[in-house]
Design a protein around this motif. Sequence first.
Motif, PDB file in Angstrom:
ATOM      1  N   LEU B  48       0.832  -1.202   0.000  1.00  0.00           N
ATOM      2  CA  LEU B  48       0.000   0.000   0.000  1.00  0.00           C
ATOM      3  C   LEU B  48       0.869   1.256   0.000  1.00  0.00           C
ATOM      4  O   LEU B  48       0.627   2.193  -0.770  1.00  0.00           O
ATOM      5  CB  LEU B  48      -0.923  -0.022   1.221  1.00  0.00           C
ATOM      6  CG  LEU B  48      -1.851   1.173   1.380  1.00  0.00           C
ATOM      7  CD1 LEU B  48      -2.764   1.299   0.171  1.00  0.00           C
ATOM      8  CD2 LEU B  48      -2.674   1.044   2.644  1.00  0.00           C
ATOM      9  N   THR B  51       2.208   1.759  -3.337  1.00  0.00           N
ATOM     10  CA  THR B  51       1.203   2.272  -4.265  1.00  0.00           C
ATOM     11  C   THR B  51       1.046   3.789  -4.133  1.00  0.00           C
ATOM     12  O   THR B  51       1.024   4.512  -5.131  1.00  0.00           O
ATOM     13  CB  THR B  51      -0.156   1.586  -3.994  1.00  0.00           C
ATOM     14  OG1 THR B  51       0.034   0.181  -3.989  1.00  0.00           O
ATOM     15  CG2 THR B  51      -1.180   1.964  -5.036  1.00  0.00           C
ATOM     16  N   ARG B  54       4.134   5.544  -5.370  1.00  0.00           N
ATOM     17  CA  ARG B  54       4.228   5.316  -6.806  1.00  0.00           C
ATOM     18  C   ARG B  54       3.335   6.311  -7.554  1.00  0.00           C
ATOM     19  O   ARG B  54       3.713   6.884  -8.570  1.00  0.00           O
ATOM     20  CB  ARG B  54       3.812   3.882  -7.092  1.00  0.00           C
ATOM     21  CG  ARG B  54       3.505   3.529  -8.515  1.00  0.00           C
ATOM     22  CD  ARG B  54       4.758   3.224  -9.296  1.00  0.00           C
ATOM     23  NE  ARG B  54       4.559   3.558 -10.700  1.00  0.00           N
ATOM     24  CZ  ARG B  54       4.135   2.697 -11.612  1.00  0.00           C
ATOM     25  NH1 ARG B  54       3.947   1.453 -11.279  1.00  0.00           N
ATOM     26  NH2 ARG B  54       3.936   3.072 -12.855  1.00  0.00           N
ATOM     27  N   PHE B  55       2.106   6.529  -7.041  1.00  0.00           N
ATOM     28  CA  PHE B  55       1.210   7.500  -7.674  1.00  0.00           C
ATOM     29  C   PHE B  55       1.732   8.923  -7.491  1.00  0.00           C
ATOM     30  O   PHE B  55       1.613   9.765  -8.372  1.00  0.00           O
ATOM     31  CB  PHE B  55      -0.203   7.389  -7.070  1.00  0.00           C
ATOM     32  CG  PHE B  55      -1.053   6.373  -7.755  1.00  0.00           C
ATOM     33  CD1 PHE B  55      -1.456   6.555  -9.070  1.00  0.00           C
ATOM     34  CD2 PHE B  55      -1.469   5.229  -7.075  1.00  0.00           C
ATOM     35  CE1 PHE B  55      -2.247   5.608  -9.706  1.00  0.00           C
ATOM     36  CE2 PHE B  55      -2.262   4.276  -7.707  1.00  0.00           C
ATOM     37  CZ  PHE B  55      -2.644   4.469  -9.019  1.00  0.00           C
ATOM     38  N   GLY B  58       5.541   9.211  -9.484  1.00  0.00           N
ATOM     39  CA  GLY B  58       5.629   8.230 -10.560  1.00  0.00           C
ATOM     40  C   GLY B  58       6.901   8.320 -11.394  1.00  0.00           C
ATOM     41  O   GLY B  58       7.547   7.310 -11.666  1.00  0.00           O
ATOM     42  N   VAL B  70      17.415  -6.077 -13.736  1.00  0.00           N
ATOM     43  CA  VAL B  70      16.253  -6.872 -14.162  1.00  0.00           C
ATOM     44  C   VAL B  70      16.638  -8.337 -14.382  1.00  0.00           C
ATOM     45  O   VAL B  70      15.848  -9.235 -14.091  1.00  0.00           O
ATOM     46  CB  VAL B  70      15.653  -6.321 -15.471  1.00  0.00           C
ATOM     47  CG1 VAL B  70      14.299  -6.948 -15.737  1.00  0.00           C
ATOM     48  CG2 VAL B  70      15.500  -4.829 -15.390  1.00  0.00           C
ATOM     49  N   GLY B  74      14.753 -11.133 -12.491  1.00  0.00           N
ATOM     50  CA  GLY B  74      13.957 -12.070 -13.285  1.00  0.00           C
ATOM     51  C   GLY B  74      14.420 -13.506 -13.092  1.00  0.00           C
ATOM     52  O   GLY B  74      13.601 -14.429 -12.969  1.00  0.00           O
ATOM     53  N   THR B  77      13.058 -14.768  -9.965  1.00  0.00           N
ATOM     54  CA  THR B  77      11.643 -15.161 -10.081  1.00  0.00           C
ATOM     55  C   THR B  77      11.549 -16.588 -10.595  1.00  0.00           C
ATOM     56  O   THR B  77      10.808 -17.416 -10.038  1.00  0.00           O
ATOM     57  CB  THR B  77      10.896 -14.220 -11.043  1.00  0.00           C
ATOM     58  OG1 THR B  77      11.274 -12.880 -10.769  1.00  0.00           O
ATOM     59  CG2 THR B  77       9.397 -14.359 -10.889  1.00  0.00           C
ATOM     60  N   VAL B 208       6.269 -12.825  -6.827  1.00  0.00           N
ATOM     61  CA  VAL B 208       5.590 -12.659  -8.113  1.00  0.00           C
ATOM     62  C   VAL B 208       5.054 -11.226  -8.259  1.00  0.00           C
ATOM     63  O   VAL B 208       5.030 -10.672  -9.358  1.00  0.00           O
ATOM     64  CB  VAL B 208       4.457 -13.705  -8.240  1.00  0.00           C
ATOM     65  CG1 VAL B 208       3.383 -13.268  -9.209  1.00  0.00           C
ATOM     66  CG2 VAL B 208       5.036 -15.051  -8.652  1.00  0.00           C
ATOM     67  N   PHE B 209       4.673 -10.594  -7.140  1.00  0.00           N
ATOM     68  CA  PHE B 209       4.226  -9.200  -7.193  1.00  0.00           C
ATOM     69  C   PHE B 209       5.402  -8.228  -7.098  1.00  0.00           C
ATOM     70  O   PHE B 209       5.394  -7.170  -7.728  1.00  0.00           O
ATOM     71  CB  PHE B 209       3.205  -8.918  -6.079  1.00  0.00           C
ATOM     72  CG  PHE B 209       1.851  -9.492  -6.372  1.00  0.00           C
ATOM     73  CD1 PHE B 209       0.939  -8.792  -7.145  1.00  0.00           C
ATOM     74  CD2 PHE B 209       1.486 -10.745  -5.908  1.00  0.00           C
ATOM     75  CE1 PHE B 209      -0.302  -9.325  -7.449  1.00  0.00           C
ATOM     76  CE2 PHE B 209       0.249 -11.295  -6.191  1.00  0.00           C
ATOM     77  CZ  PHE B 209      -0.648 -10.579  -6.965  1.00  0.00           C
ATOM     78  N   PHE B 211       8.510  -8.530  -8.175  1.00  0.00           N
ATOM     79  CA  PHE B 211       9.350  -8.420  -9.371  1.00  0.00           C
ATOM     80  C   PHE B 211       8.815  -7.383 -10.366  1.00  0.00           C
ATOM     81  O   PHE B 211       9.534  -6.435 -10.696  1.00  0.00           O
ATOM     82  CB  PHE B 211       9.547  -9.794 -10.027  1.00  0.00           C
ATOM     83  CG  PHE B 211      10.261  -9.729 -11.341  1.00  0.00           C
ATOM     84  CD1 PHE B 211      11.545  -9.210 -11.424  1.00  0.00           C
ATOM     85  CD2 PHE B 211       9.649 -10.148 -12.511  1.00  0.00           C
ATOM     86  CE1 PHE B 211      12.200  -9.117 -12.644  1.00  0.00           C
ATOM     87  CE2 PHE B 211      10.299 -10.069 -13.728  1.00  0.00           C
ATOM     88  CZ  PHE B 211      11.575  -9.541 -13.801  1.00  0.00           C
ATOM     89  N   PRO B 212       7.570  -7.479 -10.851  1.00  0.00           N
ATOM     90  CA  PRO B 212       7.131  -6.452 -11.811  1.00  0.00           C
ATOM     91  C   PRO B 212       7.034  -5.050 -11.191  1.00  0.00           C
ATOM     92  O   PRO B 212       7.389  -4.079 -11.835  1.00  0.00           O
ATOM     93  CB  PRO B 212       5.759  -6.948 -12.286  1.00  0.00           C
ATOM     94  CG  PRO B 212       5.311  -7.909 -11.255  1.00  0.00           C
ATOM     95  CD  PRO B 212       6.542  -8.519 -10.671  1.00  0.00           C
ATOM     96  N   LEU B 213       6.584  -4.962  -9.919  1.00  0.00           N
ATOM     97  CA  LEU B 213       6.357  -3.637  -9.337  1.00  0.00           C
ATOM     98  C   LEU B 213       7.667  -2.903  -9.055  1.00  0.00           C
ATOM     99  O   LEU B 213       7.729  -1.677  -9.166  1.00  0.00           O
ATOM    100  CB  LEU B 213       5.531  -3.748  -8.054  1.00  0.00           C
ATOM    101  CG  LEU B 213       4.076  -4.176  -8.258  1.00  0.00           C
ATOM    102  CD1 LEU B 213       3.348  -4.263  -6.931  1.00  0.00           C
ATOM    103  CD2 LEU B 213       3.343  -3.210  -9.176  1.00  0.00           C
ATOM    104  N   LEU B 216      10.338  -3.770 -12.975  1.00  0.00           N
ATOM    105  CA  LEU B 216       9.916  -3.585 -14.362  1.00  0.00           C
ATOM    106  C   LEU B 216       9.215  -2.262 -14.631  1.00  0.00           C
ATOM    107  O   LEU B 216       8.942  -1.943 -15.785  1.00  0.00           O
ATOM    108  CB  LEU B 216       8.986  -4.738 -14.793  1.00  0.00           C
ATOM    109  CG  LEU B 216       9.616  -6.131 -14.850  1.00  0.00           C
ATOM    110  CD1 LEU B 216       8.570  -7.163 -15.217  1.00  0.00           C
ATOM    111  CD2 LEU B 216      10.759  -6.182 -15.861  1.00  0.00           C
ATOM    112  N   HIS B 219      10.823   0.502 -17.468  1.00  0.00           N
ATOM    113  CA  HIS B 219      11.511   0.131 -18.706  1.00  0.00           C
ATOM    114  C   HIS B 219      10.811   0.487 -19.992  1.00  0.00           C
ATOM    115  O   HIS B 219      11.374   0.320 -21.061  1.00  0.00           O
ATOM    116  CB  HIS B 219      11.841  -1.366 -18.679  1.00  0.00           C
ATOM    117  CG  HIS B 219      12.981  -1.642 -17.765  1.00  0.00           C
ATOM    118  ND1 HIS B 219      14.270  -1.417 -18.115  1.00  0.00           N
ATOM    119  CD2 HIS B 219      13.015  -2.051 -16.473  1.00  0.00           C
ATOM    120  CE1 HIS B 219      15.059  -1.700 -17.098  1.00  0.00           C
ATOM    121  NE2 HIS B 219      14.312  -2.085 -16.088  1.00  0.00           N
TER     122      HIS B 219
END
Lengths: 97, 220
Positions: B48, B51, B54-55, B58, B70, B74, B77, B208-209, B211-213, B216, B219
């Motif tokens: 949270l 988030t 991040r907003f 950004g 990465v 990756g 992961t 799993v959450f 890694f992308p947040l 990634l 890019h």
Amino acid sequence: MEKVVDPRIYVRTCAALLVLLGLTWAIAYVDLGPFNLIVALAIAITKALIIALFFMHIKGSSRLLHLAAVAGLMWLLILVSLTLGDYFTRGWVPLNH
Amino acid sequence: MPILTSPPSESALVAEQFDDIEQQRDAAKLGMWIFLASEVLFFGGLFLSYTIYRFTYGHVFMETSRRLDVVLGGTNTAVLLVSSLLMAFAVRAAQLDQRRALVRLLLGTALLGCVFMSIKMVEYHKDYVEHLVPGTHFEWTGADPSNAELFFWIYFAMTGLHAIHVTVGIGVLLVLALLASRGKFSGGNYNAIEIGGLYWHFVDVVWVFLFPLLYLVGHR
């Protein structure tokens, strides 16, 4: 005895997860604007669901366990939605990113 | 002497408060899922705050995210996903009462956990050398250094908490492997394996959450 799962299902589950990892990695380099975040989250949620359903045996387990698993997510949703609702309506967070 | 030669009967494996081994197993799994729900909220607070910032910042977050490796993230992961596969096979071996396979699969899962931690340590060292660790050592030449530092606070808090979970998981797996080698989980008494597996898969889900947040976002 509990139902023993066909090993091929586990291998396929892992293969699907690795494919989704490749997908989210590749899409990160394509400019989709705000949809980059949405696609990344959608793929992550799909992966989490696959892990929960097949590796954690949510598929085929009792209703009580389904309830316990969903309850955690419901509380998380309350935490996120009430907090973000507060931040956004006070104008503390710009929404145009 | 029939008492000494017969395998442990089911009643010996069931605690007093349960009707049968099935009910005992269901109770153990329910307890574990409730624990995992509390873990969801534990990590949820960090997700949270990620988030919100991040907003708010950004552009800074996209720039800072690019500094993370990465390829290492990756690879890690993939390592965790494959370790989950081995864990699922370990639970299956326990269900089928295959002791040797169970011990090997538990050790294999723990080994992949160690690979994950090793890669993570290489990454942390790289961050340290590049002055990305928040604190007096932190250096940022781009715009908005204080918010860049904020990103790395969140990065280290989230990956650090996750790394603690992986470390605990490796310890649990090693203890389970030791007990399994002594035949503790034979005759349908494999609750501990199944619950340890649930914990390991949960730690996988968190990554799993992450890694992308974290890796990634910057890019595109």
